[in-house]
Motif scaffolding. Structure first.
Motif, PDB file in Angstrom:
ATOM      1  N   VAL A 125       8.543   7.860  -1.896  1.00 21.19           N
ATOM      2  CA  VAL A 125       8.166   6.245  -2.076  1.00 21.19           C
ATOM      3  C   VAL A 125       8.536   5.723  -3.397  1.00 21.19           C
ATOM      4  CG1 VAL A 125       6.803   4.520  -1.681  1.00 21.19           C
ATOM      5  CG2 VAL A 125       6.943   6.209   0.140  1.00 21.19           C
ATOM      6  N   LEU A 126       9.399   4.925  -3.749  1.00 23.22           N
ATOM      7  CA  LEU A 126       9.386   4.200  -5.015  1.00 23.22           C
ATOM      8  C   LEU A 126       8.616   2.707  -4.567  1.00 23.22           C
ATOM      9  CD1 LEU A 126      10.292   4.024  -7.860  1.00 23.22           C
ATOM     10  CD2 LEU A 126      12.411   2.812  -7.085  1.00 23.22           C
ATOM     11  N   LEU A 127       7.631   2.708  -5.443  1.00 23.77           N
ATOM     12  CA  LEU A 127       7.097   1.526  -5.628  1.00 23.77           C
ATOM     13  C   LEU A 127       7.336   0.485  -6.670  1.00 23.77           C
ATOM     14  CD1 LEU A 127       3.040   2.511  -4.817  1.00 23.77           C
ATOM     15  CD2 LEU A 127       4.708   2.156  -3.451  1.00 23.77           C
ATOM     16  N   ASP A 128       7.860  -0.781  -6.317  1.00 23.59           N
ATOM     17  CA  ASP A 128       8.355  -1.630  -7.124  1.00 23.59           C
ATOM     18  C   ASP A 128       7.381  -2.777  -7.228  1.00 23.59           C
ATOM     19  OD1 ASP A 128      10.052  -3.679  -8.424  1.00 23.59           O
ATOM     20  OD2 ASP A 128      11.548  -3.555  -7.039  1.00 23.59           O
ATOM     21  N   PHE A 129       6.654  -2.837  -8.472  1.00 22.70           N
ATOM     22  CA  PHE A 129       5.808  -3.928  -8.577  1.00 22.70           C
ATOM     23  C   PHE A 129       6.711  -5.029  -9.375  1.00 22.70           C
ATOM     24  CE2 PHE A 129       2.962  -0.345  -8.009  1.00 22.70           C
ATOM     25  CZ  PHE A 129       1.968  -0.629  -7.214  1.00 22.70           C
ATOM     26  N   TRP A 130       6.276  -6.183  -8.812  1.00 22.09           N
ATOM     27  CA  TRP A 130       7.263  -7.175  -9.505  1.00 22.09           C
ATOM     28  C   TRP A 130       6.407  -8.577  -9.452  1.00 22.09           C
ATOM     29  CZ3 TRP A 130       8.942 -11.279  -6.484  1.00 22.09           C
ATOM     30  CH2 TRP A 130       8.823 -11.243  -5.007  1.00 22.09           C
ATOM     31  N   ALA A 154       9.436   0.410  -1.972  1.00 23.28           N
ATOM     32  CA  ALA A 154       8.490  -0.668  -1.109  1.00 23.28           C
ATOM     33  C   ALA A 154       8.055  -1.479  -2.498  1.00 23.28           C
ATOM     34  CB  ALA A 154       7.101   0.180  -0.683  1.00 23.28           C
ATOM     35  N   LYS A 155       7.982  -2.727  -2.040  1.00 30.48           N
ATOM     36  CA  LYS A 155       7.850  -3.830  -3.134  1.00 30.48           C
ATOM     37  C   LYS A 155       6.222  -4.195  -3.233  1.00 30.48           C
ATOM     38  CE  LYS A 155      11.471  -6.371  -4.298  1.00 30.48           C
ATOM     39  NZ  LYS A 155      12.067  -6.041  -5.724  1.00 30.48           N
ATOM     40  N   GLY A 156       5.779  -4.393  -4.232  1.00 29.66           N
ATOM     41  CA  GLY A 156       4.274  -4.743  -4.392  1.00 29.66           C
ATOM     42  C   GLY A 156       4.293  -5.955  -5.244  1.00 29.66           C
ATOM     43  N   PHE A 169      -2.800   1.755  -9.400  1.00 30.06           N
ATOM     44  CA  PHE A 169      -1.539   2.160  -9.886  1.00 30.06           C
ATOM     45  C   PHE A 169      -1.492   2.170 -11.538  1.00 30.06           C
ATOM     46  CE2 PHE A 169      -0.776   1.639  -5.495  1.00 30.06           C
ATOM     47  CZ  PHE A 169      -0.077   2.956  -5.207  1.00 30.06           C
ATOM     48  N   LYS A 170      -2.596   1.514 -12.004  1.00 30.05           N
ATOM     49  CA  LYS A 170      -2.489   1.510 -13.528  1.00 30.05           C
ATOM     50  C   LYS A 170      -1.306   0.616 -14.215  1.00 30.05           C
ATOM     51  CE  LYS A 170      -5.419   5.496 -14.066  1.00 30.05           C
ATOM     52  NZ  LYS A 170      -5.882   5.821 -12.665  1.00 30.05           N
ATOM     53  N   VAL A 171      -1.038  -0.387 -13.480  1.00 34.28           N
ATOM     54  CA  VAL A 171      -0.111  -1.093 -13.907  1.00 34.28           C
ATOM     55  C   VAL A 171      -0.199  -2.051 -15.100  1.00 34.28           C
ATOM     56  CG1 VAL A 171       1.800  -2.904 -12.960  1.00 34.28           C
ATOM     57  CG2 VAL A 171       0.565  -1.539 -11.361  1.00 34.28           C
ATOM     58  N   PRO A 172       0.699  -1.530 -16.216  1.00 37.59           N
ATOM     59  CA  PRO A 172       0.345  -2.289 -17.690  1.00 37.59           C
ATOM     60  C   PRO A 172       1.052  -3.397 -17.458  1.00 37.59           C
ATOM     61  CG  PRO A 172       1.977  -0.536 -17.686  1.00 37.59           C
ATOM     62  CD  PRO A 172       1.442  -0.497 -16.194  1.00 37.59           C
ATOM     63  N   PRO A 202       8.381  -5.308 -14.954  1.00 34.75           N
ATOM     64  CA  PRO A 202       8.326  -4.671 -13.833  1.00 34.75           C
ATOM     65  C   PRO A 202       7.699  -3.372 -14.063  1.00 34.75           C
ATOM     66  CG  PRO A 202      10.708  -4.435 -14.390  1.00 34.75           C
ATOM     67  CD  PRO A 202       9.737  -5.625 -15.558  1.00 34.75           C
ATOM     68  N   PHE A 203       7.384  -2.542 -13.225  1.00 33.71           N
ATOM     69  CA  PHE A 203       6.559  -1.139 -13.257  1.00 33.71           C
ATOM     70  C   PHE A 203       7.032  -0.482 -11.761  1.00 33.71           C
ATOM     71  CE2 PHE A 203       2.791   1.625 -12.757  1.00 33.71           C
ATOM     72  CZ  PHE A 203       3.089   2.227 -13.911  1.00 33.71           C
ATOM     73  N   PHE A 204       7.401   0.708 -12.024  1.00 28.85           N
ATOM     74  CA  PHE A 204       7.701   1.563 -10.849  1.00 28.85           C
ATOM     75  C   PHE A 204       6.801   2.809 -10.840  1.00 28.85           C
ATOM     76  CE2 PHE A 204      11.220  -0.899 -12.516  1.00 28.85           C
ATOM     77  CZ  PHE A 204      11.634  -1.415 -11.508  1.00 28.85           C
ATOM     78  N   VAL A 205       6.618   3.183  -9.581  1.00 27.65           N
ATOM     79  CA  VAL A 205       5.893   4.399  -9.088  1.00 27.65           C
ATOM     80  C   VAL A 205       6.465   5.203  -8.305  1.00 27.65           C
ATOM     81  CG1 VAL A 205       3.586   5.401  -8.637  1.00 27.65           C
ATOM     82  CG2 VAL A 205       3.485   3.316  -9.922  1.00 27.65           C
ATOM     83  N   LEU A 206       6.709   6.445  -8.497  1.00 34.71           N
ATOM     84  CA  LEU A 206       7.393   7.458  -7.522  1.00 34.71           C
ATOM     85  C   LEU A 206       6.248   8.324  -6.808  1.00 34.71           C
ATOM     86  CD1 LEU A 206      10.027   8.144  -6.538  1.00 34.71           C
ATOM     87  CD2 LEU A 206      10.415   9.995  -7.971  1.00 34.71           C
ATOM     88  N   LEU A 207       6.103   8.147  -5.745  1.00 33.64           N
ATOM     89  CA  LEU A 207       5.047   9.168  -4.800  1.00 33.64           C
ATOM     90  C   LEU A 207       5.817  10.011  -4.154  1.00 33.64           C
ATOM     91  CD1 LEU A 207       2.354   6.132  -4.012  1.00 33.64           C
ATOM     92  CD2 LEU A 207       2.381   7.669  -5.892  1.00 33.64           C
TER      93      LEU A 207
END
Length: 85
Positions: free
Chosen positions: A17-22, A52-54, A71-74, A77-82
Motif C-alpha cells: 500500500v502506498l499512502l499518499d498524504f496530501w 490510498a490517499k490521506g 505516520f510522522k508526516v513532516p 506531499p508525503f508518501f509511506v509504503l506499507l
C-alpha cells in the motif's frame, strides 16, 4: 476510512500500500497527481500496489492530527509504503 480499507484489501490480495498524504492547498501534491502518478512508468511500478490517499488539510482536525502523528508526516506531499501484516 480509505486507508484502513486499502490495508485490509492489500492484506487479502498480498499487495503493498502506498499512502499518499496530501492537501488541497499543497501545490506539489497537485503536481504529483497531474504529472507524476499518470506517468506510464509510475503506473507500471505501482501495478501491484494499492494507493490510498490521506488528506491532511489541517492539524486542528483531531483525525488528521492523529494520522500525521502516527505516520510522522513532516510536510506534504508525503508518501509511506506499507506491507500489511
Amino acid at each position: 476510512g480509505e486507508i484502513d480499507a486499502a490495508l485490509a484489501l492489500a492484506k487479502k490480495e498480498n499487495k503493498l500500500v502506498l499512502l499518499d498524504f496530501w492537501a488541497s492547498w499543497c501545490k506539489s501534491c497537485t503536481a504529483m497527481d497531474i504529472r507524476t502518478f499518470p506517468d506510464p512508468r509510475v503506473q507500471s511500478a505501482l501495478k501491484d500496489t494499492l494507493v490510498a490517499k490521506g488528506q491532511l488539510e489541517t492539524t486542528s482536525d483531531p483525525a488528521m492530527a492523529a494520522l500525521q502523528k502516527e505516520f510522522k508526516v513532516p510536510g506534504l506531499p508525503f508518501f509511506v509504503l506499507l506491507k500489511p501484516e
